[in-house]
Design an enzyme around this catalytic site. Structure first.
Site, short mmCIF file in Angstrom:
data_model
loop_
_atom_site.label_atom_id
_atom_site.label_comp_id
_atom_site.label_asym_id
_atom_site.label_seq_id
_atom_site.Cartn_x
_atom_site.Cartn_y
_atom_site.Cartn_z
N GLU A 288 4.47 -70.59 -82.38
CA GLU A 288 4.20 -69.20 -82.33
C GLU A 288 3.10 -68.68 -83.36
O GLU A 288 3.29 -67.74 -83.54
CB GLU A 288 5.46 -68.70 -82.52
CG GLU A 288 6.11 -67.21 -81.73
CD GLU A 288 7.74 -67.13 -81.82
OE1 GLU A 288 7.89 -67.08 -80.26
OE2 GLU A 288 7.68 -66.96 -83.10
N HIS A 309 5.76 -94.28 -70.77
CA HIS A 309 6.43 -95.13 -69.08
C HIS A 309 5.94 -93.66 -68.30
O HIS A 309 6.53 -93.34 -66.57
CB HIS A 309 7.60 -94.95 -68.59
CG HIS A 309 8.04 -96.67 -69.38
ND1 HIS A 309 7.10 -97.66 -68.48
CD2 HIS A 309 8.49 -96.63 -70.43
CE1 HIS A 309 7.91 -98.69 -69.62
NE2 HIS A 309 8.52 -98.06 -70.41
N LYS A 423 8.00 -59.25 -71.87
CA LYS A 423 9.23 -58.73 -71.76
C LYS A 423 8.45 -57.05 -71.28
O LYS A 423 9.38 -56.29 -70.48
CB LYS A 423 9.11 -57.87 -73.26
CG LYS A 423 9.72 -59.58 -74.11
CD LYS A 423 10.36 -59.22 -75.52
CE LYS A 423 10.59 -60.14 -76.24
NZ LYS A 423 10.95 -59.75 -77.14
O1 PA5 Z 1 10.54 -66.80 -83.68
C1 PA5 Z 1 10.67 -65.64 -83.33
O2 PA5 Z 1 10.62 -64.65 -84.58
C2 PA5 Z 1 11.34 -65.12 -81.72
O3 PA5 Z 1 11.41 -67.09 -81.28
C3 PA5 Z 1 13.07 -64.95 -82.22
O4 PA5 Z 1 13.28 -65.60 -83.20
C4 PA5 Z 1 13.46 -65.35 -80.08
O5 PA5 Z 1 13.03 -63.63 -79.71
C5 PA5 Z 1 14.75 -63.87 -80.63
O6 PA5 Z 1 14.95 -63.53 -80.67
P1 PA5 Z 1 15.99 -62.19 -81.50
O7 PA5 Z 1 16.26 -63.44 -82.80
O8 PA5 Z 1 15.36 -60.29 -82.30
O9 PA5 Z 1 16.39 -62.98 -80.65
#
Ligand code: PA5
Length: 446
Positions: A288, A309, A423
């Site tokens: 990310e 394996h 989303k």
């Molecule tokens: O690293 C990030 O920003 C995302 O993985 C969020 O943590 C994830 O989408 C969850 O978001 P939230 O904490 O707003 O529910």
């Protein structure tokens, strides 16, 4: 005391030391930018000095909230997704007995929810919790993430039905924004104990906030030792430490040198099943942070020797665009010798008297040599032993190396604009109010 360490000797047959050191000016500039907050993403640098800013009082407040859950609950459900879930799971699994679920434990069993939308998963969880004294830690920075909110709606209802509303409000804890989002509104209305996720700490960098620390404390682990380990790495990877001695700087430079030479995929390898979720956490952290602007090393992972394996063939002889980073645990927490057998029907008496871990270590060494021979550069991160202190070191090491690496790559490592696309489509398909236009457009494409 020993620290985690980095070994890049098995990389230099693929990129030279000079090619790695060529990144030194960029790495140093990236570290300076992190310290001074001069590059995009500078509003999300709250994680950088978290270890040195966590106070004893705050640790005690977390421990006290954890004690309440440990005292009243036989199961605690940690609801969260992505950065609001993976860090806690990684640490708890790395420190737990592999068969904890089968053993009598002196604290609640931790289970996870809110990280998928599977009807089977949620119905089976509901059935599992039926009649049990359970608590919930609801973790969401935005407070509006569908997966987590949906699971929490179900869990809250069941918790209130099983405990009564008053007691339920004592065993539900919220970790969310200080003011915004549905999770905050609910927590304030219902009077839940709550902790704040700082504005300037993004999800994937939040394991050393209550997001990770509270569930880890509820599981019975020493969060102070975890933070102390992270603090050691905050010192050892600071910009004041010369490049050659700074393992985060060297790791960032090495992976960028490999990427520039055509190695586009980094595979994080472990030889301990309990590190599986450490790899899941690491994949989110790097994926990310770096995968944007049509750039970025693809983070993958395998659990060895299991996956030798299944994926071993690809790694040995597939497209030569990969490199491996091995998490090597030096000393195990247990002791088990291979027994001798008079009949030796399985032919394994050559191993008799050896520790199982010695066999594992030779699998690790043999694999490293084979993969290097097969054209796969190999980085090794040695962890003296799996405990809170060294896991804390590993967390901070990977975080700071990720921040540096992302800036060297030329991206903003602290945003994630790409995760919104699915989303929008999902909300349009589910006719969420406010998505009428998108709904029409998407239906026209079906
Ligand atoms: O690293 C990030 O920003 C995302 O993985 C969020 O943590 C994830 O989408 C969850 O978001 P939230 O904490 O707003 O529910």
């Amino acid at each position: 005391m020993k620290n985690i360490s980095l070994n890049i000797d098995k990389v230099t047959g693929f990129v030279t030391k000079e090619q790695i050191v060529a990144f030194k000016p960029q790495v140093e500039a990236a570290q300076k930018a992190l310290e001074e907050g001069t590059l995009p993403g500078n509003d999300f640098l709250g994680w950088l000095h978290l270890p040195s800013s966590i106070t004893k009082e705050f640790i005690n407040e977390l421990k006290s909230a954890a004690d309440t859950l440990r005292q009243h609950c036989e199961v605690v459900v940690v609801a969260g997704i992505g950065g609001s879930y993976l860090g806690a799971r990684a640490v708890i699994e790395a420190l737990s007995n592999n068969f904890a679920a089968l053993l009598e434990s002196n604290g609640p069993r931790i289970v996870f929810a809110g990280h998928n939308i599977s009807e089977d998963y949620l119905s089976e969880l509901t059935a599992y919790l039926k009649g049990k004294k359970f608590g919930v830690i609801n973790i969401s920075k935005s407070g509006t993430t569908t997966e987590t909110a949906l699971a929490f709606r179900l869990l809250k209802k069941q918790c209130e039905e099983q405990w009564g509303k008053e007691m339920a409000s004592k065993v539900i804890v919220a970790i969310t924004d200080a003011v915004k989002g549905a999770a905050r509104v609910t927590a304030d209305k219902e009077g839940y104990k709550s902790f704040i996720i700082p504005d300037n700490v993004g999800g994937r960098f939040s394991v050393l906030t209550p997001v990770g620390l509270l569930p880890i404390a509820v599981a019975g682990y020493d969060i102070e030792a975890l933070v102390n380990g992270a603090l050691q790495m905050e010192k050892d990877c600071s910009p004041a430490v010369p490049f050659e001695e700074n393992i985060a700087a060297v790791y960032a430079a090495t992976r960028n040198a490999l990427y520039a030479s055509g190695k586009k995929i980094e595979i994080l390898v472990n030889y301990q099943p309990k590190l599986h979720f450490t790899s899941e956490w690491w994949k989110q952290l790097y994926g990310e942070s770096e995968g944007k602007d049509q750039k970025g090393i693809f983070p993958a992972s395998v659990d060895f020797s299991t996956d030798l394996h299944s994926m071993g063939q690809w790694i040995q002889e597939g497209e030569r665009t990969i490199f491996e980073t091995v998490l090597s645990v030096e000393t195990t927490n247990s002791s088990l010798l291979v027994p001798s057998d008079e009949e030796n029907l399985d032919g394994l008496n050559f191993l008799a008297g050896k520790h199982v871990d010695e066999v594992n270590k030779m699998a690790e060494l043999g694999t490293q040599l084979a993969h290097v021979d097969g054209g796969v550069p190999n980085i090794r991160i040695s962890i003296p032993v799996l405990n809170e202190y060294y896991i804390g070191q590993l967390i901070y090491f990977f975080e700071i190396a990720c921040g540096i690496s992302g800036y060297v790559l030329g991206v903003n490592p602290f945003n994630q604009p790409g995760v919104e696309a699915y989303k929008k489509n999902m909300f349009a398909l589910l006719d969420k109010p406010g998505y009428e236009e998108e709904s029409k457009a998407i239906r026209a494409r079906l």
